[in-house]
Design a protein around this motif. Sequence first.
Motif, PDB file in Angstrom:
ATOM      1  N   GLN A  99      -5.405  -8.602  -5.621  1.00 14.04           N
ATOM      2  CA  GLN A  99      -6.342  -9.711  -5.787  1.00 14.04           C
ATOM      3  C   GLN A  99      -5.598 -11.020  -6.029  1.00 14.04           C
ATOM      4  O   GLN A  99      -5.962 -12.063  -5.492  1.00 14.04           O
TER       5      GLN A  99
ATOM      6  N   TYR B 218      -4.686  -2.973  -8.029  1.00 11.59           N
ATOM      7  CA  TYR B 218      -5.867  -3.707  -7.573  1.00 11.59           C
ATOM      8  C   TYR B 218      -5.782  -5.181  -7.972  1.00 11.59           C
ATOM      9  O   TYR B 218      -6.026  -6.075  -7.162  1.00 11.59           O
TER      10      TYR B 218
ATOM     11  N   TYR C 111       2.286   2.083  -3.477  1.00  2.00           N
ATOM     12  CA  TYR C 111       1.299   2.692  -4.382  1.00  2.00           C
ATOM     13  C   TYR C 111       0.956   4.109  -3.939  1.00  2.00           C
ATOM     14  O   TYR C 111       0.647   4.970  -4.771  1.00  2.00           O
TER      15      TYR C 111
ATOM     16  N   TYR D 101       0.839  -1.199   0.000  1.00  2.00           N
ATOM     17  CA  TYR D 101       0.000   0.000   0.000  1.00  2.00           C
ATOM     18  C   TYR D 101       0.878   1.254   0.000  1.00  2.00           C
ATOM     19  O   TYR D 101       0.589   2.245  -0.674  1.00  2.00           O
TER      20      TYR D 101
ATOM     21  N   THR E 280      -2.275 -10.128 -13.735  1.00  2.00           N
ATOM     22  CA  THR E 280      -1.829  -8.743 -13.698  1.00  2.00           C
ATOM     23  C   THR E 280      -1.202  -8.314 -15.021  1.00  2.00           C
ATOM     24  O   THR E 280      -1.187  -7.127 -15.359  1.00  2.00           O
TER      25      THR E 280
ATOM     26  N   ILE F  10      -5.128   0.337 -11.492  1.00  2.00           N
ATOM     27  CA  ILE F  10      -5.788  -0.910 -11.902  1.00  2.00           C
ATOM     28  C   ILE F  10      -4.851  -2.096 -11.689  1.00  2.00           C
ATOM     29  O   ILE F  10      -5.249  -3.150 -11.167  1.00  2.00           O
TER      30      ILE F  10
END
Length: 311
Positions: free
Chosen positions: A122, A118, A69, A66, A141, A115
């Motif tokens: 996942q 994310y 990003y 996190y 990805t 994107i």
Amino acid sequence: MSRAKSPSPTGIPTQSIIWAAIGWATLALMFYLFLSAPTDGPHIIKPEECNKVVKDLIVRPNWYRYGTYLFQTVAIAFSGILCLRNWRSPKIISGRNVWLGLGLGILSWGIGNLIFGYLDFQYQSGLIAGGAKGAANLVKTFPSIADIFFTATYVFLSWGMAMSVIGRRLNLYPKQWGVVGAVGFIGIGLAAYVTFGAGGGFTLDTGKILNIVYALGDIWLLIVATILLLAFWGGKAAQSWRLLGSAGIAMFFSDLWFNYSINISDICKAKPYQSGEPAEFFWILAFILWGMAAALEFDLSSRPTGRSRRS
């Protein structure tokens, strides 16, 4: 960068913008260098594409990812807004198309990066949640919908960087053109090795085509960056050009490392691609350098004596 001492017409001193950018880059560098080691695990997983259970998978924790990003997104927003501010200014002496191309390219990269992030979360969450019982239908990805925006990024960045050299009297000496040619040759060699040598040969699927497109875009950025650095090496008025060139080189190396990491990753050997590699700091550096270049260019263009730039 003494030129940045005066306030900009927006009320935010250019000097403050420059120092904020340097501070953000420093924080990001320390974050990547000291906290990037994988510490979450070991996990036992069974991806659907692997024949055996994979043991000892150690990944980077989510809080670190996190953080990466966050550092990237702030740098992208900072840089994109400053570039588009230059595009909207009728006083920009270097040409508004340069900053329109860079601004759109940077913001497109930012959308694609969110994107990708994310999907990346996942994928890793799916792996760990599936555990030894097996993880099926994992999201990809690469290639993914994020590559639409990454491809657009290269189109816009290539156009913007091209506008920075097309139509100008560069006055390079033959030796300097030789340096440009040598740098381009080395860049082609590195990109070819990463794309085909480390990437499993000359297959031609969607991922490989995208790798080729990205490699060509990176080589173009590297060549233009070299030209800018050689043509505008001296003089304070050329600071923004030198920063543009340095940003292009930083982007080349970070993309090269990302392609290499993707190509050598093998989840079945507990070596998946993991976002947050220290080399990815060069993405942040590239965006910050583009933002600083935009701020200095705006400051220079707002001054009555700013049209003394070598062109």
